[in-house]
Design an enzyme around this catalytic site. Structure first.
Site, mmCIF file in Angstrom:
data_model
loop_
_atom_site.group_PDB
_atom_site.id
_atom_site.type_symbol
_atom_site.label_atom_id
_atom_site.label_comp_id
_atom_site.label_asym_id
_atom_site.label_seq_id
_atom_site.Cartn_x
_atom_site.Cartn_y
_atom_site.Cartn_z
ATOM 1 N N HIS A 37 0.824 -1.222 0.000
ATOM 2 C CA HIS A 37 0.000 0.000 0.000
ATOM 3 C C HIS A 37 0.855 1.269 0.000
ATOM 4 O O HIS A 37 0.358 2.361 0.241
ATOM 5 C CB HIS A 37 -1.005 0.007 1.170
ATOM 6 C CG HIS A 37 -2.145 -0.957 0.954
ATOM 7 N ND1 HIS A 37 -3.391 -0.549 0.573
ATOM 8 C CD2 HIS A 37 -2.194 -2.302 1.025
ATOM 9 C CE1 HIS A 37 -4.176 -1.623 0.449
ATOM 10 N NE2 HIS A 37 -3.466 -2.701 0.715
ATOM 11 N N ASP A 39 2.533 2.091 -2.777
ATOM 12 C CA ASP A 39 2.668 2.595 -4.161
ATOM 13 C C ASP A 39 1.820 3.843 -4.405
ATOM 14 O O ASP A 39 2.305 4.825 -4.974
ATOM 15 C CB ASP A 39 2.426 1.494 -5.212
ATOM 16 C CG ASP A 39 1.060 0.835 -5.188
ATOM 17 O OD1 ASP A 39 0.269 1.097 -4.262
ATOM 18 O OD2 ASP A 39 0.792 0.042 -6.124
ATOM 19 N N SER A 70 -11.950 -15.354 -23.697
ATOM 20 C CA SER A 70 -11.025 -15.922 -22.713
ATOM 21 C C SER A 70 -11.514 -17.295 -22.304
ATOM 22 O O SER A 70 -12.710 -17.596 -22.410
ATOM 23 C CB SER A 70 -10.941 -14.974 -21.513
ATOM 24 O OG SER A 70 -11.145 -15.661 -20.319
ATOM 25 N N GLY A 136 -7.797 -13.640 -7.861
ATOM 26 C CA GLY A 136 -8.249 -13.311 -6.504
ATOM 27 C C GLY A 136 -7.297 -13.799 -5.426
ATOM 28 O O GLY A 136 -7.623 -13.814 -4.250
ATOM 29 N N GLY A 138 -4.262 -12.485 -4.897
ATOM 30 C CA GLY A 138 -3.284 -11.460 -4.533
ATOM 31 C C GLY A 138 -2.025 -11.553 -5.370
ATOM 32 O O GLY A 138 -0.988 -11.006 -5.007
ATOM 33 N N SER A 140 -2.074 -10.663 -8.641
ATOM 34 C CA SER A 140 -2.277 -9.702 -9.710
ATOM 35 C C SER A 140 -2.499 -10.323 -11.089
ATOM 36 O O SER A 140 -1.800 -10.024 -12.058
ATOM 37 C CB SER A 140 -1.136 -8.688 -9.768
ATOM 38 O OG SER A 140 -1.660 -7.514 -10.351
ATOM 39 N N SER A 141 -3.529 -11.140 -11.141
ATOM 40 C CA SER A 141 -3.970 -11.629 -12.454
ATOM 41 C C SER A 141 -4.374 -10.453 -13.328
ATOM 42 O O SER A 141 -4.280 -10.512 -14.558
ATOM 43 C CB SER A 141 -5.140 -12.592 -12.280
ATOM 44 O OG SER A 141 -6.169 -11.984 -11.526
ATOM 45 N N ASP A 186 1.811 -3.294 -9.512
ATOM 46 C CA ASP A 186 1.603 -4.584 -10.171
ATOM 47 C C ASP A 186 1.972 -4.508 -11.645
ATOM 48 O O ASP A 186 2.616 -5.405 -12.191
ATOM 49 C CB ASP A 186 0.138 -5.014 -10.034
ATOM 50 C CG ASP A 186 -0.325 -5.016 -8.594
ATOM 51 O OD1 ASP A 186 0.527 -5.000 -7.698
ATOM 52 O OD2 ASP A 186 -1.548 -5.026 -8.370
HETATM 53 C C1 GLA Z 1 -2.971 -4.149 -4.995
HETATM 54 C C2 GLA Z 1 -2.817 -2.940 -5.908
HETATM 55 C C3 GLA Z 1 -1.407 -2.375 -5.871
HETATM 56 C C4 GLA Z 1 -0.941 -2.163 -4.439
HETATM 57 C C5 GLA Z 1 -1.214 -3.401 -3.585
HETATM 58 C C6 GLA Z 1 -0.898 -3.167 -2.143
HETATM 59 O O1 GLA Z 1 -2.203 -5.200 -5.493
HETATM 60 O O2 GLA Z 1 -3.137 -3.296 -7.237
HETATM 61 O O3 GLA Z 1 -1.352 -1.175 -6.606
HETATM 62 O O4 GLA Z 1 -1.530 -1.017 -3.879
HETATM 63 O O5 GLA Z 1 -2.552 -3.819 -3.685
HETATM 64 O O6 GLA Z 1 0.454 -2.978 -1.965
#
Ligand code: GLA
Length: 396
Positions: A37, A39, A70, A136, A138, A140-141, A186
């Site tokens: 958090h 960024d 998809s 989902g 975490g 970052s799909s 991400d």
């Molecule tokens: C998600 C958001 C990122 C970042 C993280 C927490 O992945 O996409 O930009 O804020 O949460 O670090």
């Protein structure tokens, strides 16, 4: 490659539309080693790209339309490129197109905006997606699909945007087309990742440094412990945390929380209400932990970063309050079973934790976490090692 390989799946899906594959691209998900958090507060992050990737196969079309499909939703979504402007930005989180398709179509829209291109002159395309990035979790799909799409269309349309610009395009799509108020970590990790390295990113300047991790050489493995508690950042807590950070910066009289250091925390405690203070303290100390982790890695190697990972988790649990019982149990159990350090990773409210472990101890730690989840009556976690991998690329 097997039939279940997403590269092959994307190609087969495109072929099933009756078209011929002209180019193939992929982009990875990411694991954030530390810096959560920070960024969107203009701070520091330290993520790496996963071996899990989203693949896209592309075939140009002559009619100025984009059709996306998809393996998650095999009903194609089709729009004229010239109509993207009427669809995005998304208003109040309402999608004029099915949710998943807002990612690739939003990227197309944001690319055109970034390049200042005339949409009526652009070649249409069919794009077929397949992915092995868990959704989902975490990891970052979303950045993976954004990075793959941005890379493919940047070349199809000869826009010449560099990797950082493509990351910015992905973020804009996520913020304004999907409606998730995320930062840029991400997308930068997905675009810039390199094998065996993490990207030390200054989110204010967007300057990056690829820092060698050396996990394998040190006999270490990084485990992802997906709790299978699903989260979505377009709703709820993520936006609230962001608002608290903005409030904290306002009251402290700085543009962004990046502009505060640990020495400012006494004054912050006097000026801020308790909740806002703890949100601010997480960001300020987390930025310092990123700097300390990069320095420690360089000076002492990966075995020395464990306590920084643990402190990051405690700060997210107690000050930022974005952990959940499953994430706490995963991190605590891993450390108790011998991990060098562990923390939740990503936006929180579910998703995954990571643990840095001796490769010899992978089985012991995995079994301990699985047993603890069973004892607590939680859904079984999915635990696997990840190796830092390459960023977005053309595959064919
Ligand atoms: C998600 C958001 C990122 C970042 C993280 C927490 O992945 O996409 O930009 O804020 O949460 O670090």
């Amino acid at each position: 490659m097997t039939d279940t390989d997403p590269h092959t799946q994307a190609r087969d899906l495109l072929t099933s539309l009756g078209t011929t594959v002209a180019s193939e691209w992929s982009a990875p998900g990411r694991v954030n080693l530390i810096g959560e958090h920070t960024d969107y507060n203009d701070g520091f992050v330290f993520p790496f790209a996963t071996p899990h990737r989203t693949h896209v196969a592309l075939a140009p079309r002559a009619d100025g339309r984009l059709r996306v499909i998809s393996t998650f939703d095999t009903v194609p979504v089709e729009v004229a490129i010239a109509d993207l402007d009427a669809i995005f930005p998304t208003v109040d989180g309402e999608h004029a197109v099915p949710e998943w398709s807002a990612y690739p179509l939003g990227v197309a829209w944001a690319l055109i905006q970034a390049a200042g291109a005339d949409p009526t002159t652009l070649t249409g395309a069919d794009l077929a997606f397949a992915s092995n990035v868990p959704v989902g979790a975490g990891l970052s799909s979303s950045a993976a699909i954004e990075g793959a799409t941005a890379s493919a269309l940047n070349e199809l349309w000869s826009l010449g945007l560099d990797r950082v610009a493509l990351a910015q395009v992905g973020r804009r799509a996520e913020n304004e087309a999907v409606g998730a108020p995320t930062g840029i970590m991400d997308q930068m990790a997905s675009m810039l990742g390199e094998p065996d390295a993490a990207t030390f990113l200054d989110c204010r300047s967007l300057e990056t440094d690829e820092v060698e991790l050396g996990f394998a050489a040190a006999g270490l493995s990084l485990l992802v412990m997906d709790t299978n508690v699903k989260h979505a950042h377009s709703t709820g807590g993520y936006g609230e945390r962001r608002a608290s950070c903005e409030k904290g910066a306002r009251v402290m009289g700085v543009p962004m929380l990046r502009d505060l250091s640990v020495a400012d925390l006494d004054r912050a405690a006097e000026l801020l209400d308790d909740v806002t203070f703890r949100r601010v303290r997480h960001i300020v100390t987390e930025n310092q932990r990123v700097l300390d982790t990069v320095r420690t890695l360089r000076e002492q190697g990966p075995r020395a970063i464990g306590s920084l990972l643990d402190a990051s988790h405690a700060s997210m649990r107690d000050d930022f309050e974005i952990s959940v019982p499953e994430l706490d149990l995963a991190a605590d159990t891993a450390v108790a079973a011998g991990a060098i350090g562990a923390r939740m990773t990503g936006g929180g409210f579910g998703g995954a934790a990571i643990a840095l472990v001796e490769t010899d101890a992978v089985d012991t730690v995995t079994r301990a976490v699985e047993q603890a989840f069973a004892d607590a009556g939680f859904t079984a976690p999915t635990i696997f090692p990840v190796t830092p991998s390459a960023g977005a690329r053309r595959d064919g």
